[in-house]
Motif scaffolding. Structure first.
Motif, PDB file in Angstrom:
ATOM      1  N   ALA A 177       0.928  -0.931   0.112  1.00  0.00           N
ATOM      2  CA  ALA A 177      -0.094  -0.135  -0.079  1.00  0.00           C
ATOM      3  C   ALA A 177       0.879   1.229  -0.046  1.00  0.00           C
ATOM      4  O   ALA A 177       1.330   1.757   0.936  1.00  0.00           O
ATOM      5  CB  ALA A 177      -0.894  -0.080   1.201  1.00  0.00           C
ATOM      6  N   PRO A 178       1.246   1.679  -0.949  1.00  0.00           N
ATOM      7  CA  PRO A 178       2.007   3.020  -1.157  1.00  0.00           C
ATOM      8  C   PRO A 178       1.530   4.414  -0.502  1.00  0.00           C
ATOM      9  O   PRO A 178       2.296   5.135  -0.429  1.00  0.00           O
ATOM     10  CB  PRO A 178       2.464   3.101  -2.811  1.00  0.00           C
ATOM     11  N   PHE A 179       0.152   4.508  -0.518  1.00  0.00           N
ATOM     12  CA  PHE A 179      -0.233   5.665  -0.075  1.00  0.00           C
ATOM     13  C   PHE A 179      -1.375   5.297   0.839  1.00  0.00           C
ATOM     14  O   PHE A 179      -2.157   4.159   0.673  1.00  0.00           O
ATOM     15  CB  PHE A 179      -0.848   6.563  -1.140  1.00  0.00           C
ATOM     16  N   GLY A 180      -1.948   6.226   1.702  1.00  0.00           N
ATOM     17  CA  GLY A 180      -3.031   5.974   2.702  1.00  0.00           C
ATOM     18  C   GLY A 180      -3.279   7.063   3.675  1.00  0.00           C
ATOM     19  O   GLY A 180      -2.351   7.950   3.751  1.00  0.00           O
ATOM     20  N   LEU A 181      -4.729   7.078   4.114  1.00  0.00           N
ATOM     21  CA  LEU A 181      -5.213   8.003   5.211  1.00  0.00           C
ATOM     22  C   LEU A 181      -6.268   7.441   5.599  1.00  0.00           C
ATOM     23  O   LEU A 181      -7.152   6.944   5.067  1.00  0.00           O
ATOM     24  CB  LEU A 181      -5.320   9.366   4.210  1.00  0.00           C
ATOM     25  N   ARG A 182      -6.427   7.788   6.978  1.00  0.00           N
ATOM     26  CA  ARG A 182      -7.398   7.631   7.587  1.00  0.00           C
ATOM     27  C   ARG A 182      -7.708   8.532   8.868  1.00  0.00           C
ATOM     28  O   ARG A 182      -6.692   8.801   9.773  1.00  0.00           O
ATOM     29  CB  ARG A 182      -7.758   6.095   8.376  1.00  0.00           C
ATOM     30  N   THR A 183      -8.799   9.222   9.004  1.00  0.00           N
ATOM     31  CA  THR A 183      -9.205   9.955  10.362  1.00  0.00           C
ATOM     32  C   THR A 183     -10.453   9.647  10.970  1.00  0.00           C
ATOM     33  O   THR A 183     -11.406   9.356  10.007  1.00  0.00           O
ATOM     34  CB  THR A 183      -9.136  11.414  10.168  1.00  0.00           C
ATOM     35  N   GLU A 184     -10.967   9.945  12.211  1.00  0.00           N
ATOM     36  CA  GLU A 184     -12.033   9.266  12.578  1.00  0.00           C
ATOM     37  C   GLU A 184     -12.268  10.191  14.130  1.00  0.00           C
ATOM     38  O   GLU A 184     -11.583  10.286  14.669  1.00  0.00           O
ATOM     39  CB  GLU A 184     -12.067   8.159  13.157  1.00  0.00           C
ATOM     40  N   TYR A 185     -13.264  11.510  13.868  1.00  0.00           N
ATOM     41  CA  TYR A 185     -13.670  12.265  14.673  1.00  0.00           C
ATOM     42  C   TYR A 185     -14.736  11.632  15.700  1.00  0.00           C
ATOM     43  O   TYR A 185     -15.882  11.231  14.916  1.00  0.00           O
ATOM     44  CB  TYR A 185     -13.799  13.826  14.275  1.00  0.00           C
ATOM     45  N   ASP A 186     -15.172  12.178  16.766  1.00  0.00           N
ATOM     46  CA  ASP A 186     -16.271  12.029  17.599  1.00  0.00           C
ATOM     47  C   ASP A 186     -17.061  13.058  16.948  1.00  0.00           C
ATOM     48  O   ASP A 186     -16.864  14.586  16.743  1.00  0.00           O
ATOM     49  CB  ASP A 186     -15.924  12.122  19.050  1.00  0.00           C
ATOM     50  N   SER A 187     -18.451  12.663  16.950  1.00  0.00           N
ATOM     51  CA  SER A 187     -19.438  13.552  16.332  1.00  0.00           C
ATOM     52  C   SER A 187     -20.458  13.802  17.549  1.00  0.00           C
ATOM     53  O   SER A 187     -20.813  12.877  18.128  1.00  0.00           O
ATOM     54  CB  SER A 187     -19.849  13.140  15.160  1.00  0.00           C
ATOM     55  N   PRO A 188     -20.843  15.141  17.476  1.00  0.00           N
ATOM     56  CA  PRO A 188     -20.494  16.349  16.865  1.00  0.00           C
ATOM     57  C   PRO A 188     -19.389  16.928  17.380  1.00  0.00           C
ATOM     58  O   PRO A 188     -18.669  16.708  18.537  1.00  0.00           O
ATOM     59  CB  PRO A 188     -21.869  17.121  17.218  1.00  0.00           C
ATOM     60  N   TRP A 189     -18.827  17.839  16.352  1.00  0.00           N
ATOM     61  CA  TRP A 189     -17.523  18.297  16.827  1.00  0.00           C
ATOM     62  C   TRP A 189     -17.532  19.534  15.781  1.00  0.00           C
ATOM     63  O   TRP A 189     -18.107  19.822  14.909  1.00  0.00           O
ATOM     64  CB  TRP A 189     -16.422  17.641  16.429  1.00  0.00           C
ATOM     65  N   VAL A 190     -16.536  20.623  16.166  1.00  0.00           N
ATOM     66  CA  VAL A 190     -16.519  22.029  15.523  1.00  0.00           C
ATOM     67  C   VAL A 190     -16.299  21.940  14.101  1.00  0.00           C
ATOM     68  O   VAL A 190     -16.684  22.653  13.122  1.00  0.00           O
ATOM     69  CB  VAL A 190     -15.807  22.877  16.397  1.00  0.00           C
ATOM     70  N   GLY A 191     -15.456  20.962  13.802  1.00  0.00           N
ATOM     71  CA  GLY A 191     -15.117  20.790  12.288  1.00  0.00           C
ATOM     72  C   GLY A 191     -16.219  19.688  11.614  1.00  0.00           C
ATOM     73  O   GLY A 191     -15.627  19.124  10.355  1.00  0.00           O
TER      74      GLY A 191
END
Length: 469
Positions: free
Chosen positions: A141-155
């Motif tokens: 896997a040469p590229f990758g990204l993951r993010t996970e925020y609690d909801s609700p949040w300001v963004g």
């Protein structure tokens, strides 16, 4: 909520949002939290190189993972070699608010820890086909990204969840020209899959007559839009390995850019009673074209004496292939009354404005005895993000420094087990990303201005088993 007669819904459809996606929704990952190299590039293609901070990656050629870093290195291997490994990623990424303007989402929270733990696996095979010809196969896997925020949040109107993956299948050949020069080349068949969720807007949308029979408030600040898509596409890579002396190896390797057309759908979700009108605002098929960057690596490995070896590496990544990316509707919404609702209309536009980046690494190996070799490394990685205005909540990236240690254990002449540990120091990433805070527009509901900084903490632990047979 008052139901909307079909005859009046057409005017409502014209209010669909022109969502601006973020690059992370379109770019790849295999089971990883945030990319460990700058941007969203994954260097974790083996564990043997992790202990050296991947210094000398195109020159070292000590196991079958050279299929990825420099296919010419297969000529340095035995008749058949197999490498299997994985890297455990432990990432923490926490946002600190500093005056974000987020409408109804203001004060909703900072999203908790956007990082996680995950495993990035890889597998490689090298096979001698003739006196001067080797074949190989790599899966990584040469590229990758993951993010996970609690909801609700300001963004939340910028992003709640990203989970995008790439799988790269890399058949390769290597040819030994003579005792000092080897050449290699490979094809790359790559899958990219994206899953991106966010709130539609930072506030509700009020629709007065005559758009609807009675004044209606649409809770866009509680409604979501989800993009899901995938694609298979082709690329290529080449490399050369030069040995002017038995103790010196010089390597150069190039991987092409890969153009993806990621096809899928935009699907909305809403509170009970608002599902119909929110679906009218955004549901359709969708696709985007994205060009993952090319990379160039120049490496050296020098054996100083029977115990010590030093390694060096300079790499360049052509991130400027990612500037503005359009998400285009593949079919019209139910009542397309404006061009952006038609098939071929632009539903979302992102402005990444990435710049090219580079990385330098130094490493050393110490052979303790026939069974054990110890490794160390240091690297500096420059981010492709230009500054706070283009920092993304899905990719809170900044310049980073690698500090690494590792070891190799050889229980037999045919078996090797590699261990690597990396502490990656990431500078605080400032963000001041304004995606609209003015009154709601019938064309583009605002997603707010996210202002603050990110504090990130990252550890990598890799293990790899290699066997010659």
């Amino acid at each position: 909520m008052t139901s909307i007669p079909a005859a009046t819904q057409a005017r409502v459809f014209s209010l669909r949002p022109r969502l601006r996606t973020l690059p992370a929704a379109l770019l790849g990952l295999l089971g990883c939290s945030l990319a460990q190299a700058a941007g969203f590039q994954l260097l974790e293609q083996n564990a043997s190189g992790l202990g050296n901070a991947y210094a000398g990656s195109a020159a070292i050629a000590d196991n079958a993972s050279t299929v990825f870093f420099n296919p010419a290195g297969m000529t340095e291997l035995r008749e058949r070699e197999l490498s299997l490994g994985g890297t455990l990623v432990d990432l923490s990424a926490k946002f600190r608010d500093n005056g974000s303007s987020a409408g109804a989402l203001t004060g909703a929270g900072n999203g908790g820890d956007a990082g996680a733990r995950a495993l990035v696996p890889n597998a490689y095979l090298s096979w001698k086909l003739g006196e001067r010809l080797w074949g190989g196969l790599g899966i990584s896997a040469p590229f990758g990204l993951r993010t996970e925020y609690d909801s609700p949040w300001v963004g939340g109107a910028h992003a709640i969840h990203f989970d995008v993956k790439t799988i790269n299948i890399n058949p390769s050949l290597a040819f030994k020209v003579n005792e000092t020069l080897s050449l290699g080349a490979g094809l790359n068949y790559q899958k990219l899959r994206a899953d991106y969720l966010r709130l539609i807007s930072i506030g509700p949308l009020t629709l007065p007559p005559p758009v609807v029979p009675v004044t209606t408030t649409v809770p866009l600040q509680q409604s979501t839009v989800l993009f899901k898509g995938d694609d298979w596409s082709w690329g290529w890579n080449v490399g050369a390995l030069y040995k002017p002396t038995p103790d010196t190896r010089l390597g150069i390797a190039y991987r092409s850019a890969i153009k993806h057309t990621v096809s899928g759908s935009l699907t909305t979700g809403a509170p009970t009673g608002a599902e119909g009108i929110v679906a009218a605002i955004g549901n359709s098929g969708a696709y985007t074209r994205i060009k993952l960057p090319e990379t160039l690596i120049i490496s050296a490995a020098q054996r100083v004496n029977p115990q010590w070896e030093v390694l060096g590496d300079v790499s360049w990544t052509g991130w400027n292939s990612i500037q503005d990316v359009n998400l285009v509707r593949s079919n019209a919404v139910a009542a397309p009354v404006t061009p952006s609702g038609q098939a071929g209309g632009t539903a979302q536009t992102l402005e990444a404005k990435f710049r090219n980046s580079w990385r330098v690494a130094l490493g050393a190996n110490f052979r303790w005895n026939d069974a054990w070799t110890f490794r160390g490394g240091l690297a500096y990685d420059r981010t492709p993000v230009r500054g706070p205005a283009t920092t993304l909540v899905s990719l809170p990236d900044a310049n980073r420094t690698w500090l690494t240690l590792g070891a190799q254990w050889r229980p037999t002449n045919d078996d090797r087990v590699d261990f690597g540990l990396a502490r990656i120091l990431i500078r605080d990433a400032d963000i001041d990303n304004d995606q609209g805070t003015s009154a709601l527009s019938p064309i583009q509901p605002p997603r707010g201005r996210v202002t603050g900084s990110y504090e990130s903490d990252l550890w990598l632990l890799g293990v790899q088993y290699s066997r010659a047979f």
